[in-house]
Each structure stands twice: as C-alpha cells, then as structure tokens.
Design a protein around this motif. Structure first.
Motif, PDB file in Angstrom:
ATOM      1  N   ARG A   1     -12.294  -7.966  -2.055  1.00  0.00           N
ATOM      2  CA  ARG A   1     -11.831  -7.115  -3.170  1.00  0.00           C
ATOM      3  C   ARG A   1     -11.930  -5.645  -2.775  1.00  0.00           C
ATOM      4  O   ARG A   1     -11.040  -4.861  -3.048  1.00  0.00           O
ATOM      5  N   ILE A   2     -13.046  -5.268  -2.114  1.00  0.00           N
ATOM      6  CA  ILE A   2     -13.193  -3.887  -1.648  1.00  0.00           C
ATOM      7  C   ILE A   2     -12.101  -3.560  -0.638  1.00  0.00           C
ATOM      8  O   ILE A   2     -11.459  -2.511  -0.716  1.00  0.00           O
ATOM      9  N   LEU A   3     -11.870  -4.459   0.311  1.00  0.00           N
ATOM     10  CA  LEU A   3     -10.851  -4.205   1.334  1.00  0.00           C
ATOM     11  C   LEU A   3      -9.467  -4.057   0.717  1.00  0.00           C
ATOM     12  O   LEU A   3      -8.673  -3.207   1.139  1.00  0.00           O
ATOM     13  N   ASP A   4      -9.164  -4.866  -0.285  1.00  0.00           N
ATOM     14  CA  ASP A   4      -7.884  -4.765  -0.979  1.00  0.00           C
ATOM     15  C   ASP A   4      -7.741  -3.395  -1.641  1.00  0.00           C
ATOM     16  O   ASP A   4      -6.718  -2.726  -1.492  1.00  0.00           O
ATOM     17  N   LEU A   5      -8.773  -2.980  -2.360  1.00  0.00           N
ATOM     18  CA  LEU A   5      -8.722  -1.672  -3.029  1.00  0.00           C
ATOM     19  C   LEU A   5      -8.610  -0.530  -2.024  1.00  0.00           C
ATOM     20  O   LEU A   5      -7.844   0.418  -2.224  1.00  0.00           O
ATOM     21  N   VAL A   6      -9.363  -0.615  -0.939  1.00  0.00           N
ATOM     22  CA  VAL A   6      -9.313   0.432   0.084  1.00  0.00           C
ATOM     23  C   VAL A   6      -7.924   0.503   0.699  1.00  0.00           C
ATOM     24  O   VAL A   6      -7.372   1.595   0.881  1.00  0.00           O
ATOM     25  N   ASP A   7      -7.344  -0.636   1.010  1.00  0.00           N
ATOM     26  CA  ASP A   7      -6.004  -0.651   1.603  1.00  0.00           C
ATOM     27  C   ASP A   7      -4.996   0.024   0.679  1.00  0.00           C
ATOM     28  O   ASP A   7      -4.180   0.841   1.115  1.00  0.00           O
ATOM     29  N   ARG A   8      -5.061  -0.277  -0.592  1.00  0.00           N
ATOM     30  CA  ARG A   8      -4.128   0.308  -1.561  1.00  0.00           C
ATOM     31  C   ARG A   8      -4.315   1.818  -1.687  1.00  0.00           C
ATOM     32  O   ARG A   8      -3.355   2.584  -1.626  1.00  0.00           O
ATOM     33  N   GLU A   9      -5.557   2.257  -1.897  1.00  0.00           N
ATOM     34  CA  GLU A   9      -5.814   3.683  -2.120  1.00  0.00           C
ATOM     35  C   GLU A   9      -5.626   4.501  -0.848  1.00  0.00           C
ATOM     36  O   GLU A   9      -5.100   5.610  -0.885  1.00  0.00           O
ATOM     37  N   ALA A  10      -6.075   3.956   0.290  1.00  0.00           N
ATOM     38  CA  ALA A  10      -5.917   4.683   1.550  1.00  0.00           C
ATOM     39  C   ALA A  10      -4.447   4.876   1.893  1.00  0.00           C
ATOM     40  O   ALA A  10      -4.064   5.897   2.473  1.00  0.00           O
ATOM     41  N   SER A  11      -3.602   3.930   1.507  1.00  0.00           N
ATOM     42  CA  SER A  11      -2.169   4.085   1.778  1.00  0.00           C
ATOM     43  C   SER A  11      -1.589   5.253   0.982  1.00  0.00           C
ATOM     44  O   SER A  11      -0.645   5.910   1.431  1.00  0.00           O
ATOM     45  N   ILE A  12      -2.164   5.545  -0.182  1.00  0.00           N
ATOM     46  CA  ILE A  12      -1.712   6.703  -0.961  1.00  0.00           C
ATOM     47  C   ILE A  12      -2.023   7.985  -0.198  1.00  0.00           C
ATOM     48  O   ILE A  12      -1.177   8.878  -0.076  1.00  0.00           O
ATOM     49  N   ALA A  13      -3.249   8.071   0.330  1.00  0.00           N
ATOM     50  CA  ALA A  13      -3.621   9.251   1.128  1.00  0.00           C
ATOM     51  C   ALA A  13      -2.684   9.408   2.317  1.00  0.00           C
ATOM     52  O   ALA A  13      -2.216  10.510   2.610  1.00  0.00           O
ATOM     53  N   ALA A  14      -2.390   8.299   3.002  1.00  0.00           N
ATOM     54  CA  ALA A  14      -1.497   8.359   4.171  1.00  0.00           C
ATOM     55  C   ALA A  14      -0.088   8.796   3.779  1.00  0.00           C
ATOM     56  O   ALA A  14       0.539   9.609   4.470  1.00  0.00           O
ATOM     57  N   MET A  15       0.416   8.281   2.660  1.00  0.00           N
ATOM     58  CA  MET A  15       1.779   8.640   2.242  1.00  0.00           C
ATOM     59  C   MET A  15       1.879  10.104   1.819  1.00  0.00           C
ATOM     60  O   MET A  15       2.963  10.679   1.844  1.00  0.00           O
ATOM     61  N   ARG A  16       0.771  10.708   1.455  1.00  0.00           N
ATOM     62  CA  ARG A  16       0.793  12.126   1.087  1.00  0.00           C
ATOM     63  C   ARG A  16       1.034  13.025   2.291  1.00  0.00           C
ATOM     64  O   ARG A  16       1.350  14.197   2.131  1.00  0.00           O
ATOM     65  N   VAL A  17       0.903  12.484   3.494  1.00  0.00           N
ATOM     66  CA  VAL A  17       1.194  13.258   4.701  1.00  0.00           C
ATOM     67  C   VAL A  17       2.697  13.376   4.912  1.00  0.00           C
ATOM     68  O   VAL A  17       3.227  14.449   5.130  1.00  0.00           O
ATOM     69  N   GLU A  18       3.394  12.272   4.858  1.00  0.00           N
ATOM     70  CA  GLU A  18       4.828  12.273   5.184  1.00  0.00           C
ATOM     71  C   GLU A  18       5.745  11.855   4.050  1.00  0.00           C
ATOM     72  O   GLU A  18       6.957  11.905   4.192  1.00  0.00           O
ATOM     73  N   ARG A  19       5.198  11.373   2.949  1.00  0.00           N
ATOM     74  CA  ARG A  19       6.008  10.929   1.804  1.00  0.00           C
ATOM     75  C   ARG A  19       7.010   9.858   2.216  1.00  0.00           C
ATOM     76  O   ARG A  19       8.151   9.841   1.771  1.00  0.00           O
ATOM     77  N   GLN A  20       6.548   8.960   3.097  1.00  0.00           N
ATOM     78  CA  GLN A  20       7.351   7.829   3.536  1.00  0.00           C
ATOM     79  C   GLN A  20       6.485   6.577   3.482  1.00  0.00           C
ATOM     80  O   GLN A  20       5.262   6.661   3.515  1.00  0.00           O
ATOM     81  N   THR A  21       7.137   5.424   3.456  1.00  0.00           N
ATOM     82  CA  THR A  21       6.415   4.163   3.447  1.00  0.00           C
ATOM     83  C   THR A  21       5.602   4.017   4.725  1.00  0.00           C
ATOM     84  O   THR A  21       6.085   4.311   5.819  1.00  0.00           O
ATOM     85  N   VAL A  22       4.361   3.572   4.548  1.00  0.00           N
ATOM     86  CA  VAL A  22       3.483   3.312   5.684  1.00  0.00           C
ATOM     87  C   VAL A  22       3.031   1.862   5.632  1.00  0.00           C
ATOM     88  O   VAL A  22       3.029   1.239   4.576  1.00  0.00           O
ATOM     89  N   VAL A  23       2.657   1.333   6.794  1.00  0.00           N
ATOM     90  CA  VAL A  23       2.115  -0.023   6.876  1.00  0.00           C
ATOM     91  C   VAL A  23       0.736   0.046   7.515  1.00  0.00           C
ATOM     92  O   VAL A  23       0.474   0.896   8.369  1.00  0.00           O
ATOM     93  N   THR A  24      -0.135  -0.844   7.092  1.00  0.00           N
ATOM     94  CA  THR A  24      -1.494  -0.877   7.626  1.00  0.00           C
ATOM     95  C   THR A  24      -1.465  -1.390   9.060  1.00  0.00           C
ATOM     96  O   THR A  24      -0.893  -2.449   9.333  1.00  0.00           O
ATOM     97  N   ALA A  25      -2.093  -0.652   9.973  1.00  0.00           N
ATOM     98  CA  ALA A  25      -2.173  -1.069  11.369  1.00  0.00           C
ATOM     99  C   ALA A  25      -3.561  -1.594  11.716  1.00  0.00           C
ATOM    100  O   ALA A  25      -3.692  -2.640  12.356  1.00  0.00           O
ATOM    101  N   THR A  26      -4.603  -0.874  11.322  1.00  0.00           N
ATOM    102  CA  THR A  26      -5.966  -1.302  11.635  1.00  0.00           C
ATOM    103  C   THR A  26      -6.947  -0.865  10.554  1.00  0.00           C
ATOM    104  O   THR A  26      -6.714   0.108   9.839  1.00  0.00           O
TER     105      THR A  26
END
Length: 172
Positions: A32-57
């Motif tokens: 559950r923690i990993l799911d939440l982290v993946d979702r929220e961290a992707s928001i931080a990543a998208m704020r860099v380029e405003r494009q879709t990102v995929v989890t790599a590691t």
C-alpha cells in the motif's frame, strides 16, 4: 542554465490508516505504501516536464517504522536529480500517532521515472535544493545513478538465466 527548485516539484498527500489497510501483523501493508509512493512521486516527476512518465526503478527502499491503526501518514515527494530522459524523486512517509500527536519517520525511497515520449528530453540542467534535507538528498544523485547502472548490468546478466516457462509446462 535552466533550473528548477525542489519545492516546485513537491507533491504532498496525507492518509489515515484504517483496519482495512492492515496486514495480519496489525500494520499497514507495505504494498500500500509503495502504491501511494508511486502515484505521488509521479506527480513530482511530471512537474519537471509536464509529460507522461513511467516508473523505471525504486531503490534505497527503507521501511523504517510500521504504521498502525489510528496513525496518519504524510507522504512528501520531490525531484532530486535528472538525466536526459530520467527524473529521480525522493519520497518520505512520516507518521503521526493521532491519539498522542507523536510523529515518526516510517518510510523513505528514491524512485526513478522516464519520460514516456521517446523523443522528449528533460529541459532543465539542474535542480536547486533549499532545505538541509533537500541538499543532502540532491548531493548524492550522481552516486545513486552510478549504483543504478551497476545494478542494471547485474540484472541484465541475471535475466539471461531466468526461465520464463511455466513450471507445469512440458518444456524440456
């Protein structure tokens, strides 16, 4: 030089722990923690380029302390570095025992995302930390990238020996 501040990428979410979130040990499911982290961290990543990102590691994953019923958890994620197409995000989950107000560190990790568009590139050259925590997490970005490259090479070597046949198949 194009820069972005860590705080410009900050994503924050708070959640309360309920009985349905618990495993047989009476603590929050790690998944559950990993799911939440993946979702929220992707928001931080998208704020860099405003494009879709995929989890790599996910790496440096540390379950520091368990979350229990009537705890809350506050997840914070912000960008700590980037390559030409990759964006590293630091995530931490702090807890609060809601009945006492005591706070604790429950979880930390780094997640790396890759811009989904193959021809897209990160337009920034540097991320600017402002807090002591951000300075510490950003300072060792290059070391983590080097370690990820080593880990990736080892994973590729191991994958050459992984059997993908179903164990019940008749493959000889």
């Amino acid at each position: 030089m194009a820069t972005i501040n860590c705080n410009d990428t900050l994503a924050v979410a708070c959640h309360r722990i309920f009985a349905a979130d618990l495993n047989e040990h009476g603590t929050l499911f790690g998944g559950r923690i990993l799911d939440l982290v993946d979702r929220e961290a992707s928001i931080a990543a998208m704020r860099v380029e405003r494009q879709t990102v995929v989890t790599a590691t996910f790496d440096h994953v540390d379950f520091v302390a368990p979350f229990k019923i009537d705890d809350s958890m506050c997840l914070e994620a912000y960008v700590t570095g980037f390559g030409s197409r990759s964006i590293e995000v630091f995530a931490k989950v702090t807890g609060e025992h809601l009945k006492t107000g005591d706070r604790f560190l429950g979880f930390t990790c780094f997640a790396t995302f890759v811009i989904d568009e193959p021809d897209a590139q990160v337009k920034f050259e540097q991320v600017i930390p402002t807090t002591p925590e951000q300075q510490q997490t950003c300072a060792h970005y290059a070391d983590r990238v080097a370690l990820r490259r080593q880990t990736r090479q080892a994973s590729l070597a191991l994958s050459q020996h992984i059997d993908t046949a179903f164990p019940w198949s008749n493959k000889n």
